[in-house]
Structures are given as C-alpha cells and as structure tokens.
Design a protein around this motif. Sequence first.
Motif, PDB file in Angstrom:
ATOM      1  N   GLY A 159      25.102  -3.847  16.496  1.00  0.00           N
ATOM      2  CA  GLY A 159      24.976  -4.667  17.693  1.00  0.00           C
ATOM      3  C   GLY A 159      23.665  -4.496  18.438  1.00  0.00           C
ATOM      4  N   VAL A 160      23.382  -5.469  19.294  1.00  0.00           N
ATOM      5  CA  VAL A 160      22.241  -5.413  20.198  1.00  0.00           C
ATOM      6  C   VAL A 160      22.793  -5.662  21.604  1.00  0.00           C
ATOM      7  N   ARG A 161      22.500  -4.742  22.505  1.00  0.00           N
ATOM      8  CA  ARG A 161      23.038  -4.765  23.871  1.00  0.00           C
ATOM      9  C   ARG A 161      21.989  -5.317  24.823  1.00  0.00           C
ATOM     10  N   PHE A 162      22.347  -6.395  25.501  1.00  0.00           N
ATOM     11  CA  PHE A 162      21.486  -7.008  26.513  1.00  0.00           C
ATOM     12  C   PHE A 162      21.994  -6.573  27.881  1.00  0.00           C
ATOM     13  N   ILE A 163      21.108  -5.977  28.673  1.00  0.00           N
ATOM     14  CA  ILE A 163      21.453  -5.553  30.025  1.00  0.00           C
ATOM     15  C   ILE A 163      20.719  -6.506  30.965  1.00  0.00           C
ATOM     16  N   TYR A 164      21.468  -7.080  31.894  1.00  0.00           N
ATOM     17  CA  TYR A 164      20.876  -8.069  32.791  1.00  0.00           C
ATOM     18  C   TYR A 164      21.459  -7.944  34.192  1.00  0.00           C
ATOM     19  N   GLN A 165      20.767  -8.546  35.133  1.00  0.00           N
ATOM     20  CA  GLN A 165      21.219  -8.551  36.521  1.00  0.00           C
ATOM     21  C   GLN A 165      21.508  -9.984  36.921  1.00  0.00           C
ATOM     22  N   GLN A 166      22.624 -10.138  37.623  1.00  0.00           N
ATOM     23  CA  GLN A 166      23.044 -11.462  38.078  1.00  0.00           C
ATOM     24  C   GLN A 166      23.818 -11.279  39.378  1.00  0.00           C
ATOM     25  N   ARG A 167      23.481 -12.047  40.405  1.00  0.00           N
ATOM     26  CA  ARG A 167      24.150 -11.967  41.705  1.00  0.00           C
ATOM     27  C   ARG A 167      24.159 -10.538  42.267  1.00  0.00           C
ATOM     28  N   GLY A 168      23.075  -9.794  42.066  1.00  0.00           N
ATOM     29  CA  GLY A 168      22.971  -8.445  42.607  1.00  0.00           C
ATOM     30  C   GLY A 168      23.784  -7.399  41.867  1.00  0.00           C
ATOM     31  N   ARG A 169      24.349  -7.751  40.721  1.00  0.00           N
ATOM     32  CA  ARG A 169      25.126  -6.801  39.928  1.00  0.00           C
ATOM     33  C   ARG A 169      24.521  -6.684  38.537  1.00  0.00           C
ATOM     34  N   ARG A 170      24.739  -5.540  37.921  1.00  0.00           N
ATOM     35  CA  ARG A 170      24.205  -5.275  36.591  1.00  0.00           C
ATOM     36  C   ARG A 170      25.318  -5.472  35.558  1.00  0.00           C
ATOM     37  N   TYR A 171      24.970  -6.153  34.456  1.00  0.00           N
ATOM     38  CA  TYR A 171      25.925  -6.438  33.386  1.00  0.00           C
ATOM     39  C   TYR A 171      25.321  -6.039  32.044  1.00  0.00           C
ATOM     40  N   ALA A 172      26.184  -5.831  31.055  1.00  0.00           N
ATOM     41  CA  ALA A 172      25.745  -5.585  29.681  1.00  0.00           C
ATOM     42  C   ALA A 172      26.651  -6.364  28.746  1.00  0.00           C
ATOM     43  N   GLN A 173      26.040  -6.954  27.731  1.00  0.00           N
ATOM     44  CA  GLN A 173      26.788  -7.678  26.709  1.00  0.00           C
ATOM     45  C   GLN A 173      26.179  -7.350  25.362  1.00  0.00           C
ATOM     46  N   THR A 174      27.024  -6.975  24.415  1.00  0.00           N
ATOM     47  CA  THR A 174      26.568  -6.631  23.073  1.00  0.00           C
ATOM     48  C   THR A 174      26.841  -7.790  22.132  1.00  0.00           C
ATOM     49  N   LEU A 175      25.792  -8.230  21.434  1.00  0.00           N
ATOM     50  CA  LEU A 175      25.910  -9.316  20.466  1.00  0.00           C
ATOM     51  C   LEU A 175      25.842  -8.745  19.055  1.00  0.00           C
ATOM     52  N   SER A 176      26.426  -9.470  18.117  1.00  0.00           N
ATOM     53  CA  SER A 176      26.485  -9.006  16.729  1.00  0.00           C
ATOM     54  C   SER A 176      25.122  -9.111  16.058  1.00  0.00           C
ATOM     55  N   ALA A 177      24.637  -8.002  15.598  1.00  0.00           N
ATOM     56  CA  ALA A 177      23.401  -7.910  14.820  1.00  0.00           C
ATOM     57  C   ALA A 177      23.316  -6.477  14.347  1.00  0.00           C
ATOM     58  N   ASN A 178      23.278  -6.271  13.053  1.00  0.00           N
ATOM     59  CA  ASN A 178      23.299  -4.917  12.516  1.00  0.00           C
ATOM     60  C   ASN A 178      22.049  -4.631  11.694  1.00  0.00           C
ATOM     61  N   LEU A 179      21.603  -3.404  11.782  1.00  0.00           N
ATOM     62  CA  LEU A 179      20.460  -2.934  11.001  1.00  0.00           C
ATOM     63  C   LEU A 179      20.940  -1.752  10.160  1.00  0.00           C
ATOM     64  N   THR A 180      20.670  -1.804   8.869  1.00  0.00           N
ATOM     65  CA  THR A 180      21.024  -0.701   7.981  1.00  0.00           C
ATOM     66  C   THR A 180      19.766  -0.181   7.295  1.00  0.00           C
ATOM     67  N   ILE A 181      19.524   1.107   7.438  1.00  0.00           N
ATOM     68  CA  ILE A 181      18.466   1.777   6.683  1.00  0.00           C
ATOM     69  C   ILE A 181      19.176   2.286   5.428  1.00  0.00           C
ATOM     70  N   ALA A 182      18.988   1.571   4.345  1.00  0.00           N
ATOM     71  CA  ALA A 182      19.712   1.834   3.104  1.00  0.00           C
ATOM     72  C   ALA A 182      18.982   2.871   2.259  1.00  0.00           C
ATOM     73  N   PRO A 183      19.706   3.452   1.299  1.00  0.00           N
ATOM     74  CA  PRO A 183      19.029   4.328   0.343  1.00  0.00           C
ATOM     75  C   PRO A 183      17.984   3.507  -0.427  1.00  0.00           C
ATOM     76  N   PRO A 184      16.917   4.136  -0.865  1.00  0.00           N
ATOM     77  CA  PRO A 184      15.890   3.401  -1.627  1.00  0.00           C
ATOM     78  C   PRO A 184      16.496   2.747  -2.876  1.00  0.00           C
ATOM     79  N   THR A 185      15.966   1.603  -3.204  1.00  0.00           N
ATOM     80  CA  THR A 185      16.384   0.904  -4.409  1.00  0.00           C
ATOM     81  C   THR A 185      15.826   1.650  -5.605  1.00  0.00           C
ATOM     82  N   PRO A 186      16.683   1.963  -6.618  1.00  0.00           N
ATOM     83  CA  PRO A 186      16.169   2.698  -7.784  1.00  0.00           C
ATOM     84  C   PRO A 186      15.106   1.873  -8.530  1.00  0.00           C
ATOM     85  N   GLN A 187      14.067   2.545  -8.971  1.00  0.00           N
ATOM     86  CA  GLN A 187      12.992   1.910  -9.721  1.00  0.00           C
ATOM     87  C   GLN A 187      13.431   1.739 -11.174  1.00  0.00           C
ATOM     88  N   ARG A 188      13.104   0.620 -11.786  1.00  0.00           N
ATOM     89  CA  ARG A 188      13.482   0.372 -13.186  1.00  0.00           C
ATOM     90  C   ARG A 188      12.283   0.411 -14.079  1.00  0.00           C
TER      91      ARG A 188
END
Length: 188
Positions: A159-188
């Motif tokens: 996820g990616v969390r967006f923190i924002y202010q609206q009407r003098g209050r602070r909010y956070a909303q997490t949207l779907s987005a994933n990052l994976t640092i995968a094992p290296p691809t084997p060399q052939r």
Amino acid sequence: MRRRAVAIVVVVVCVGVGLALRGSDDLDRVNKGDAFGKADGSYEIGIPTARINDDVWYFAPAITNQSSEKLTLKDVEPGTLPDGLSFVGASLFDKEAFIAGIPMSWDSSGGSANDDPSTKPSTAVEGFTLLPGQTLPDDKIVYLRLRVTTSQRPLKSDGVRFIYQQRGRRYAQTLSANLTIAPPTPQR
C-alpha cells in the motif's frame, strides 16, 4: 466580589487553554480518510535487481479528490514496510523530466542512469492542494524512495498511505499499490 472575579478569570483561562489544546490535538490525530474513494484497482511492482544499500523508487497511485471539500497533502509514505526497507521520502515530479518515459520503478543497480529520479528536479508533496473533483495533474507524478538495508529476499511494501489535511483535521488513506524486492532472477 474580588475573589469571584479572580475565580471567573481562572475558569475562563482554563477553558481557553483546554480549547486551544484540543484544537492542536485535531491536527496531531490522524483520522481514517476516504477522500480518494474506493480503490478500483491495484498494481504490483517487482524489482529483482536491487541490492543492499540501493535506493529504490516507485510511483504512487494516481489520486482524485472525490470529496466535496479541498484537501492539502501532508505526506505520502508506504503503507507497511518490512525490516530491510527504510523509507527515505516522497517527492512530486514533472513527468516531462523523464524524457524516455515514466518508469514504474527504478533502482540503483538495475535502472538506467537517464531514468534516475534523484537527478530530476522535484518538489515536496507537502502543501499540494486538490480541489473537490480535482485529480493530481496528468503532468505530475509522486515517487516514493526506499533504501534496501538487507540482502534478505523477498521484501514487500504493502500500500501507499496518503496523509492530508481537510477542514482543519488530519486524515490518512491507504491505496493499493505493492512493491516487492524479489530474489534475483537466475542467470541462464
């Protein structure tokens, strides 16, 4: 009469201080937000080339203020991070700075030098305002920057969390987005 006047002044001062403190609590407290609507999709970015001490950049989901009031971004950060990835920061870029096209991700070991976000002009995401119905402009993109601190794989940020202010209050909303640092691809 004098004691009563002093007591009234003390009560007024205490109430005023209490209201001021409660007002500052509203800005410190982060409420669950929904200004960006329901996520109607998600993406998964996999990076097999990142090594220990590499910087990894990936872009945040596009956002539209679907609420009826303006909002101001305060920060953008990963939703969750495992041990082995540290958050460096988020920046707002003009897409035209990326002459060869916008990479979904970039890392120090596997990315082209021409696409390196650290060499492009950027601004802070804090303070960027979206009016009701306004989408982050098509010519802008938000990149998050992480640093790999371990050789352990896989590493996944959810996820990616967006923190924002609206009407003098602070909010956070997490949207779907994933990052994976995968094992290296084997060399052939």
